[in-house]
Each structure stands twice: as structure tokens, then as C-alpha cells.
Design an enzyme around this catalytic site. Sequence first.
Site, PDB file in Angstrom:
ATOM      1  N   ASP A  49      -9.165  -4.497  -6.130  1.00 32.63           N
ATOM      2  CA  ASP A  49      -8.778  -3.633  -5.006  1.00 32.63           C
ATOM      3  C   ASP A  49      -9.901  -2.642  -4.709  1.00 32.63           C
ATOM      4  O   ASP A  49     -10.335  -1.905  -5.589  1.00 32.63           O
ATOM      5  CB  ASP A  49      -7.494  -2.885  -5.356  1.00 32.63           C
ATOM      6  CG  ASP A  49      -6.824  -2.251  -4.142  1.00 32.63           C
ATOM      7  OD1 ASP A  49      -7.546  -1.827  -3.220  1.00 32.63           O
ATOM      8  OD2 ASP A  49      -5.583  -2.187  -4.120  1.00 32.63           O
ATOM      9  N   HIS A  90      -7.604  -5.395  -1.684  1.00 28.99           N
ATOM     10  CA  HIS A  90      -6.404  -4.651  -1.288  1.00 28.99           C
ATOM     11  C   HIS A  90      -5.391  -5.556  -0.587  1.00 28.99           C
ATOM     12  O   HIS A  90      -4.189  -5.428  -0.772  1.00 28.99           O
ATOM     13  CB  HIS A  90      -6.793  -3.494  -0.374  1.00 28.99           C
ATOM     14  CG  HIS A  90      -5.678  -2.536  -0.123  1.00 28.99           C
ATOM     15  ND1 HIS A  90      -5.000  -1.890  -1.135  1.00 28.99           N
ATOM     16  CD2 HIS A  90      -5.106  -2.101   1.040  1.00 28.99           C
ATOM     17  CE1 HIS A  90      -4.068  -1.101  -0.615  1.00 28.99           C
ATOM     18  NE2 HIS A  90      -4.119  -1.211   0.688  1.00 28.99           N
ATOM     19  N   SER A 113       0.833  -1.189   0.000  1.00 29.83           N
ATOM     20  CA  SER A 113       0.000   0.000   0.000  1.00 29.83           C
ATOM     21  C   SER A 113       0.880   1.256   0.000  1.00 29.83           C
ATOM     22  O   SER A 113       1.621   1.488  -0.945  1.00 29.83           O
ATOM     23  CB  SER A 113      -0.967  -0.035   1.189  1.00 29.83           C
ATOM     24  OG  SER A 113      -1.992   0.905   1.047  1.00 29.83           O
TER      25      SER A 113
END
Length: 900
Positions: free
Chosen positions: A793, A827, A719
Site C-alpha cells: 500500500d 492501495h 480506505s
Amino acid sequence: MRFHNLVPVKAVASEDGGGPNGSSASSATNNSISPADYEDSSLGNGYCLPPPEIRDIVDAPPLPALSFSPHRDKILFLKRRSLPPLSELARPEEKLAGVRIDGKCNCRSRMSYYTGIGIHQLMDDCTLGPEKEINGLPDGAKINFVTWSNDGRHLSFSVRIDEEDGSSSMLRLWVADVETGKARPLFESPDMFLNAVFDNFVWVNNSTLLVCSIPLSRGDPPKKPLVPSSPKIQSNEQKDIIQARTYQDLLKDEYDERLFEYYATSQLVLASLDGTVKLVGSPAIFTSLDPSPDEKYILITSIHRPYSFIVPCGRFPKKVDVWTADGKFVRELCDLPLAEDIPITHNCVRKGMRSINWRADKPSTLVWVEAQDGGDAKVEVSPRDIVYTQPAESLGSEQPAVLHKLDLRYGGISWCDDSLALVYESWYKTRKIRTWVISPGFENVSPRILFDRSSEDVYSDPGSPMLRRTPAGTYVIAKMTKEGDQGTYVLLNGSGATPHGNIPFLDLFDINTGNKERIWESDKEKFYETVVALMSDQSEGELYVDQLKVLTSKESKTENTQYFILSWPGKKACQITNFPHPYPQLSSLKKEMIRYERKDGVQLTATLYLPPDYDPSRDGPLPCLVWSYPGEFKSKDAAGQVRGSPNEFAGIGPTSPLLWLARRFAILSGPTIPIIGEGNEEANDRYVEQLVGSAEAAVEEVIRRGVADPNKIAIGGHSYGAFMTANLLAHAPHLFCCGIARSGAYNRTLTPFGFQNEDRTLWEATPTYVEMSPFMSANKIKKPILLIHGEEDNNSGTLTMQSDRFFNALKGHGALSRLVILPFESHGYSARESVLHVLWETDRWLQKYCVANSSDASANLDPRKDESSTGVDTDSKSVSAAGGVPEWADDKIDIFHSSL
């Protein structure tokens, strides 16, 4: 609060390796890559398997979660499954209004679940009795939402099973008798199913539940028209200023709106354990059910049209009503309009009533807060928030009473009684946080500030008050009594941050004088022990210090978490769990918290892990994986404070970087990369410089210690850590031989209304957005970079196209790069096939471009000697800023909005 007594077993850390980690040892001493290492490594469908020493750790059976009964006399062991197969993620899902729905089950898609429930009696000597398994469940039952009745005699939970087509059935509500372990469906009718898109069921009293059910009259889902009835039109002819982050899964048209209503609409049902069923009210999209402590009323929250195409459902119009416990409407508290226009600045909130709750220490008193600045943090006003209170059944002319006024943003209340409550407020821009002492029942007692500190200053954190459970099932501050002493004492449970690491503590704190006495502290040398919950509150009456009992968790660098009952006055500890080591092959790994300094004087910390039996003098420097995530601070002193403990167990998640201890890597986990903006300086304006300076200091330290080969240091992150990785390869190629970037965002012009903790828009801070974007520096990236991203995501900052476009930019400049898109993954990655393939890709990359790297890097540590370096002047005196919420906080915001 549902599941207030859940105790997570900490053997598994965060998936991106952000916390302490451990791993599995390998007997191999030669890490050079061989084609044989990757032969016969496929699952047979294009997904590949990592080496056995890594796979064995990932496939180890997960430990259970624990939940204590209301009377603290029983413990549930909630059995957990291993990683799910990809086929579960591949099931159809509807992406509507910021939530993802499994239409077949009518619940959130991709829900994990428990596979069984075991009950243990907590004996008088604090040992556990034999396990009693909840029985009568269908084979292969998938269990969710386990909840105790207030008297501890029953459990309620949802059950679904696999269908013949591989999907899951709809959810049915079950109850179990705790004494006998016998479980049964609550509804006799086979047509009553749970709607679990939002809230699903709650105990109204010990014999009755209020349930969100699928309306019996509901037909088939609406069909998407082959030909649209009109264009898709959005208009802003009123010239409203509406700024929104890049939220995912939003409604797109009228068909989506109807589909959202179809799945989210519930019929409320009052269901008793004796089989009585009563429909109450009309169907609506109910998002929250909250019974009052006296079980007479229910706070009902619902959302309704008009919906939005630019914000998730948490900002849809919201209605909050009070009903009686038998389902009769009492009154409407508020009906809030659509909230598309909440500014993106930190501490901005919705207009009108918010944080509406019951007072935990009263039978049926409501409390809420209202912003006086229109919800806009940029508006200067005093007070900024006002806290109000009112009885559930208020007379029409009766105005709410003002409980407290705040100049910062309201952050919640810890209730005790009429003489004591603690009110919290904070302000992000200054990192200020305050705790007020108020006397809710005494208007003549003036509020006073108990604590006033910086939220970043962990060394000054006094701890949080411990809570006791009331007979009504709520939680209030535990007032303590000392023999022969009339003082008002509370227990402050703190993490105990110090320059040597966290040393958790329990203080007996006199709320009136501020005097405190440390009555317990964790072992400083070997163990890390924390207080989890109060265990001597199972009956009414005063709580005496010399009769105190608490639940603690205890661990060390090499010993996994176990739970103990600690009893006063002798502080005798009794162990109640004996979980096996989750990866014994790594039980002798080496862990050390290290400190070093950045060139600008900022103190930095990291956790260094070394493989079992490693000796630097004998074995020499190792290939090293650095895994991190930048953080934002307002002061150098706060940035340099030590967080975490050297004695915490090295927990390993399924994609943790610590897995490469099993491949004889040195792992530098979580080296602090503070982006500091002091005073009025704007965030991120010197992001790259501070990022490079922090990375240089970390690399220099592991080389100085002789544990890392200068030519074989890889950088990685997830991330915002992936964003960091790409930036370091662009601006500090002299430091790293390769990089692994998972689920990142690389072009900040695609997140124009703020990202991470950046409050300014692209148009307000164009140079910052451009300079921070590694996409704009793709031509500078010459070291190998592996990009991994979930195809689905749902994080608001990290659209999958970020990796697609970044890879195309890299490829367009001939960069050595690889892009792996994981079908059906979000994610984070959860399917076994996906996780194992990510590990295979990562191991292959590290073996090929790190372990096998033998280039001469004698001048690597001097950026002035590396022409491919960015040329950043690390001696510059200007200082930059940033905020303190991770990229995945956008994901948490999505979840918050989705679940209201």
C-alpha cells in the site's frame, strides 16, 4: 494538455464501489452457504475463485476509451486489456522519493496499457466509418501515452513488449500516420529509449517532438554497498517546524538518492519525423515539458538536490526555465528551494512562483501566482495570492505585470481573449469559492465577481464554461454569437443538481448582464445525458448558437453509456457508438435513489439496488450489504443535498459491492454519512456520534421498506470507508451482523500530523485522535470483521501495518476476525488473482456471517437495549466537524507531488 480529447467509457465504476454500480444476476434463490460452493474454487496456487456469477462479470472484456482528433473528424478506439496477472505486479520495482519505478522499463511501475488502436472516420451524417487498425506494431505491443499531433495527421505513443524472462522491454517512441494507419519507431537507432519516470515526450510542432530519453552514456545502476559508509543521520538543530503526513516510498539514504538520479535523469532530444535527431542541453531530472502556443518556446521544469527523506519528490528543489523550441536556453524563471516545511493545514502552498503556465490565448505569454502569506493559510493577509504575467523573453529590467489579486487561494484561470478571462479562488475552511471576470488586455476595466458561493452547495453551481480548441492546440472559453445580438455569450455546462437528482444542462450565459437561457437539458424521466465536449470548434472564426454541435454521453439505469453528436438548431441527436451491455445478466436490476432523515434532522440519501426480478412482497427481505464512505460538510443544508442521478447506469468495477446483486443481495450504495462541523466548530469532535446516527437511519430505512432482513445487514468500505466500517462495528454493533474493511487505517496516532481532512495534529487534538480510532475500541468489536490490505500500500494514510496491528488487537480480545494481506498489491487491487480472491473472501464472509446469520435481532435497532453498544448519546446537542477530501486524496497528493 496531453490527451485533452480522451472520453472515458463509463461502464466501469470506481473499484471501491463509490459510484453507481450494476451487477450480474443469479438464477439461484437460495443463498445459504454450502461447502460445495467453495470446492474446486482455487486457481491452483492458493488463490481462490468467487462463484461463476460474480467471476463472469469481472472477466467481461473491457470497453475501449475514445479520443477525438483535433479537427473532430476522426475517433480513436483505444483497446484495453482485462485484469493483469499477478506476475506483472510481482516484477521488481524501486520505491524512491514517493514514486515506484520499473527499473527494467525505466518508467512508472504497474502502468496499465492499451493493446491496440483503431481509427474511425466521423462521417458527415455523424455515423462512424469502418475501423482502420494501426498496423506495423510488434506482436503483444503494450501502448501508452497516445498523443495527437496538432494537425491531426500523426499519432505518437510509446511501445514496449514482453521479454523472454516475463519482464517488459524498455519503452520506444513510435509514430503512426493517421491516414494510412502505418506505425514505425521514431528513432532509427536501437539504443534510443524513453525515460518515462516523469514527463516523456511532447509535440513541439507538427513534425518535431521533444523527448526525454535515457542518456546513451548511462551505465549500470549503482550497486548498494554491503557496508554503509556512515550512519543515517537527520538533524533539526535549527529547530525548524516541519510537519509531514505519513508519506510512503521516501528516500532513505545516499544510495537511494543515487538510484533515484540514475532512473530519473533524462537527456532531452529533438526528433523530427524525417529522422533528424538533435541532443539538447545537459542531462537532468526533467519533470515537465510545455511548448508555448506559438511553438517558439518550451517551458522546462526540473528537480535537483538537496533531496529529502521526509517528503516526496514533488517538494524537492525545482527549477523552471524557458528554452527556445530548437533547444537554446533563454532564461531561468525560478529555482525554488526544498519545501519540507509546508504546513499541513488546507490551502497551504509552496513559497515562491507556482502554477507556471502559458496563457492559452496568447502566442508566448507566461502566467503564474505567488503567495503573499508565505504559503501558510493561518497567516491573515490581504491579498493572499497575486497572479503575475510576463512575456517569454522579458527584458532584464522589466518587472512582471500584476494580473489580479486574490484574498482566497488561487484555483486557476479559464482564458478567452484580452477582453475576457475567468479567475477562480477558494478557501477550504469556509468552503467559499469565487469566480472573477477580468479583462487581461484592458487595465481600465475593473475585475468583478461573477459567482460567489459555497463549494458544498451543489444546487447553486452555475456550471463551467465550455472550451474550444484553438489552432495552436490550446483550449479557451468558447464565445458564442447570436444572430442580430451584440452580447458576449458563453456556454455553461452544469451537472444540474436538484432535490430530485442531477439534471445536466447547457446554458447560454451573457457574461455582461448575467442573463441566461437554457438551451439544452437532460431528459428527467428515463435518461441521464451529459455534455462531454464541443464539436463545432474545428475551424477558426465565430461560433454561432444555431450551428452548435456537442458530444454527449447518454445512459439509463439499465442501458450502458453511448455517445451522441447533438446538432443545433433542431438538437438532432446522432448515435456514434453502440457498445454492448457489459453484463446483460443484470440488465433488469432495480435501482432507486432514496431519501430519509437522521435523528438530528439532517436529510440523507442513498442508492438502493435490488436484484433482477426481485419482488419484496413475494420474496421477502434479503440479506443486505451497505457500502459507504463518510463525507465532511460545514452545514446541514449542504449535507442534505442530493448528489448523483437516479438514471445513471449502474457501472460495476472489479471489486464493486454491486457484484453481490448476482448473489441476490440488496445493496445500499453510498448512503451519505455526513460529518458536519458548522461555524467555528472543529472537525471530527463528534465523528462517532454522527457516524452512528447516519448508519442507524440507513438501516432503519431499508428495514422499513421491507427489502433487508434486520439480522442480515453487513457493512463495508474501502480506505476511509474501512475506517468507518471498523468504527461502526465497535460503536454500533446492534446494526450490523458483520463487516468488510479494505485498505483502511485504524489507529490515528500512527498518522499524527493530520489525516483525511483533519488539520490538527495529534498533540493538538489528542482526545479526537483517540476516540476516532477503532484500534482503541478493539475490545468492543464482537461482530465478525474481515480485513483486507495490499502488502505494498502506497497511500500516505493507510500503511499496511495498520491492518496488521488492528488484527492483532482484535485477536488479543478474542474477536472473530480474519486478515488477508495481498502480495504485491497497493492501495487498490489490480491483479486478476488478487481481485478474484478478494471477491472469494468477501463472498465467503457474507455467506457465512450474513446470509447464514439467524440470531434474534428483535431489539437491534434500539441502542439503549444493547449492552454492547457504545453508549453514545445520539440526542446530544453538540455538533462535530470534518473536512471534505477522502482518505485516498492523500494518495492523490502523493501522485501530484510525484509528477509535479
